[in-house]
Design a protein around this motif. Structure first.
Motif, short mmCIF file in Angstrom:
data_model
loop_
_atom_site.label_atom_id
_atom_site.label_comp_id
_atom_site.label_asym_id
_atom_site.label_seq_id
_atom_site.Cartn_x
_atom_site.Cartn_y
_atom_site.Cartn_z
N GLY A 43 48.68 48.37 32.22
CA GLY A 43 47.79 48.03 31.81
C GLY A 43 46.87 47.08 33.02
O GLY A 43 46.03 46.01 32.60
N TRP A 44 47.82 47.06 34.39
CA TRP A 44 47.17 46.36 34.78
C TRP A 44 46.16 47.50 35.80
O TRP A 44 46.35 48.44 35.46
CB TRP A 44 48.38 46.19 36.64
N PHE A 45 45.48 46.44 37.14
CA PHE A 45 44.39 47.10 37.44
C PHE A 45 45.03 47.47 38.66
O PHE A 45 45.05 46.27 39.52
CB PHE A 45 42.97 45.73 37.25
N VAL A 46 44.83 48.34 39.30
CA VAL A 46 46.01 48.98 40.87
C VAL A 46 44.67 49.30 41.22
O VAL A 46 44.10 50.15 41.29
CB VAL A 46 46.68 50.16 40.41
N VAL A 47 45.06 49.08 43.14
CA VAL A 47 44.33 49.18 44.05
C VAL A 47 45.69 49.91 45.12
O VAL A 47 46.36 49.15 45.04
CB VAL A 47 43.70 48.25 44.64
N ASP A 48 45.31 51.36 45.01
CA ASP A 48 46.47 52.16 45.69
C ASP A 48 46.28 51.82 47.58
O ASP A 48 44.47 51.55 47.82
CB ASP A 48 46.46 53.51 45.94
N ASN A 49 47.06 51.11 48.16
CA ASN A 49 46.08 51.42 49.87
C ASN A 49 45.32 50.53 49.93
O ASN A 49 44.50 50.95 50.80
CB ASN A 49 46.11 52.65 50.56
N LEU A 50 45.04 49.18 49.03
CA LEU A 50 43.97 48.48 49.89
C LEU A 50 44.58 46.99 51.70
O LEU A 50 45.42 46.73 51.51
CB LEU A 50 43.75 47.26 48.21
N PRO A 51 44.10 47.45 51.70
CA PRO A 51 44.09 46.29 53.53
C PRO A 51 44.42 45.22 53.18
O PRO A 51 43.55 44.69 52.33
CB PRO A 51 42.29 46.73 54.13
N PRO A 52 45.27 44.79 53.72
CA PRO A 52 45.83 44.01 53.26
C PRO A 52 44.91 42.21 53.33
O PRO A 52 44.73 41.49 52.55
CB PRO A 52 46.40 43.36 53.91
N ALA A 53 43.74 42.21 54.26
CA ALA A 53 42.64 41.12 54.51
C ALA A 53 42.14 41.31 53.55
O ALA A 53 41.42 40.36 53.11
CB ALA A 53 41.83 41.15 55.60
N LEU A 54 41.99 42.05 52.78
CA LEU A 54 40.80 41.97 51.72
C LEU A 54 41.79 41.80 50.37
O LEU A 54 41.34 41.27 49.33
CB LEU A 54 40.16 43.67 51.20
N ILE A 55 43.11 41.32 49.87
CA ILE A 55 43.55 40.90 48.94
C ILE A 55 43.10 39.56 47.89
O ILE A 55 42.92 39.51 46.83
CB ILE A 55 45.46 40.94 49.17
N PRO A 56 42.82 39.05 49.36
CA PRO A 56 42.90 37.87 48.42
C PRO A 56 41.00 37.95 47.93
O PRO A 56 40.58 36.99 46.79
CB PRO A 56 42.71 36.65 49.72
N THR A 57 39.98 38.62 48.54
CA THR A 57 39.15 39.20 47.71
C THR A 57 38.93 39.61 47.18
O THR A 57 38.51 39.61 45.66
CB THR A 57 38.58 39.75 48.84
N MET A 58 39.79 40.80 46.41
CA MET A 58 40.18 41.34 45.38
C MET A 58 41.00 40.22 44.72
O MET A 58 40.07 40.69 42.91
CB MET A 58 40.82 41.85 45.96
N VAL A 59 41.85 39.25 44.55
CA VAL A 59 41.68 38.10 43.32
C VAL A 59 40.59 37.43 43.53
O VAL A 59 40.53 37.42 42.05
CB VAL A 59 42.98 37.48 44.11
N GLU A 60 39.39 37.52 44.35
CA GLU A 60 38.80 36.54 43.91
C GLU A 60 37.33 37.03 42.67
O GLU A 60 37.12 36.45 41.86
CB GLU A 60 37.64 36.43 45.20
N LEU A 61 37.55 38.33 43.25
CA LEU A 61 36.69 39.01 42.04
C LEU A 61 37.31 38.69 40.66
O LEU A 61 36.13 39.11 39.55
CB LEU A 61 36.35 40.82 43.18
N GLY A 62 38.56 39.33 40.69
CA GLY A 62 39.27 39.41 39.51
C GLY A 62 39.10 38.11 38.26
O GLY A 62 38.89 37.61 37.66
#
Length: 301
Positions: free
Chosen positions: A42-61
Motif C-alpha cells: 500500500g505504499w506510494f512508490v516512485v522509482d528513480n526519482l531525482p534526490p533533489a525532488l524527494i522533499p517536494t514529493m514529501v510536501e505534495l504527499g
C-alpha cells in the motif's frame, strides 16, 4: 508509523507529513523487488526519482489530505553529484522532522556477478571494464550511504520470496499480506487465457445452451445459474474447489505472491463458466480475498 509534524506552521489545514522510506543499494541486489513489496503493502512508490525532488514529493504527499500516507523512493546512485544531491535532500528532510528510513540492499560480489551474467547485462558503472570493476566502483560510491542506512539487507543467499518475507517482516506490521484474485470466465473455443495462474474446466456439467429457453441468457441469469447448480456434482465441485483455493491462497501469501488469476472455462464462456465464476468469486470474497470478476467471452456469439 505516522507523525503529526506539519510542513508549515500556521497553515489553515494541518498537513501531516507522510512516512518516507528511501530504498537504495547495489545494482542487482534487489531494489526493484523491495520496492514492489512496499507497493503491494500500500505504499506510494516512485522509482528513480531525482534526490533533489524527494522533499517536494514529501510536501505534495502532506497536502494529499491523508491519501498518500506512506512514500517509498528508489534512488540509484551513479555519480558523486547525484550522491551529494541526496545528502542535501536528507538534510532538508531532517530539518523538517520527517520520519524517514533508509533501506540498503547489499550483496556479495560473487552473487552480483552471477546475476548480471544470468541476464547478460553490463553493470551500469563498469564502462569499458569488467562487471567486477563496476561493482567495486558502486560499492565505494555507496559506502557512506550504507553507513547511514537504518536497515541493511544482504540478499546474497536470498531468493525473491525470501527478500519479500524480510520486507514484510519490517513493514507489514501485524497485518497478513493481502491476496487479490481475478476470477475470469472464458470459452475454450476462444483459447485459454494467457495470464491464468489456475485453470478449471466446467464442461463436465450439462450445457444450458441445449435448453432452448435458457440459450439466449447468460450465467448471470438466475434461471441459468439455478440450472447449472442443480446439476449433480456442481455444488460439491464449488465446495471442494473453494477449499483447495484456501490452501493455495495460504501458500501464495507465504511465498509473497499477491495476485492470482483463476480461469473458469466452458465451451463458449457464456453459461456454465459465468455462473461458476460468480459463485466462486463470492466465496473467495467471503474469505477475505479481494476479488474481481471478469467474463472474457460472455458477449461473443
Amino acid at each position: 508509523m505516522s507523525t503529526g509534524t506539519t510542513i508549515e506552521a500556521g497553515e489553515a489545514a494541518e498537513a501531516v507529513i507522510p512516512e518516507l522510506v528511501i530504498i537504495s543499494g547495489m545494482s542487482g541486489a534487489g531494489r526493484s523487488t523491495a520496492a514492489k513489496c512496499l507497493e503491494d503493502l500500500g505504499w506510494f512508490v516512485v522509482d528513480n526519482l531525482p534526490p533533489a525532488l524527494i522533499p517536494t514529493m514529501v510536501e505534495l504527499g502532506a497536502r494529499s489530505q491523508g491519501n498518500v500516507a506512506r512514500i517509498a523512493v528508489v534512488v540509484d546512485v551513479r555519480g558523486r553529484q547525484f550522491f551529494e544531491s541526496l545528502r542535501e535532500s536528507l538534510a532538508v528532510l531532517d530539518a523538517k522532522q520527517v520520519t524517514r528510513r533508509i533501506v540498503f540492499l547489499e550483496s556479495s560480489e560473487e552473487a552480483l556477478v552471477r546475476r548480471f551474467e544470468s541476464v547478460r547485462r553490463p553493470h551500469p558503472l563498469q564502462g569499458d571494464g569488467r562487471i567486477v570493476d563496476g561493482i567495486a566502483a558502486e560499492r565505494d560510491l555507496l559506502r557512506e550511504l550504507r553507513g547511514d542506512a537504518d536497515l541493511v539487507i544482504d540478499t546474497s543467499s536470498l531468493n525473491v520470496h525470501e527478500l519479500r518475507a524480510k520486507m514484510d517482516a519490517q513493514f507489514a506490521g501485524d497485518e497478513e499480506p493481502e491476496l487479490r484474485a481475478t476470477v475470469m470466465s472464458f470459452g475454450y473455443k476462444y483459447g485459454l487465457p494467457v495470464d491464468a495462474d489456475l485453470v478449471v474446466d466446467c464442461r463436465f456439467l450439462p450445457n444450458p445452451h441445449w435448453v432452448p429457453e435458457l440459450r439466449p441468457f447468460t450465467g448471470l441469469n438466475e434461471e441459468v445459474s439455478g440450472y447449472v447448480f442443480n446439476q449433480p456434482g456442481a455444488k460439491e465441485f464449488l465446495d471442494r474447489y473453494t477449499e483447495l483455493l484456501e490452501l493455495v491462497a495460504t501458500g501464495y501469501r507465504r511465498e509473497g505472491k499477491r495476485y492470482v488469476t483463476i480461469a473458469v472455462g466452458c465451451t463458449g464462456g457464456k453459461h456454465r463458466s459465468v455462473a461458476m465464476s460468480e459463485k466462486l468469486a463470492a466465496r473467495l470474497a467471503s474469505e477475505g480475498v479481494e476479488t474481481v470478476v471478469v467474463h472474457r467471452d460472455m458477449g461473443r456469439e
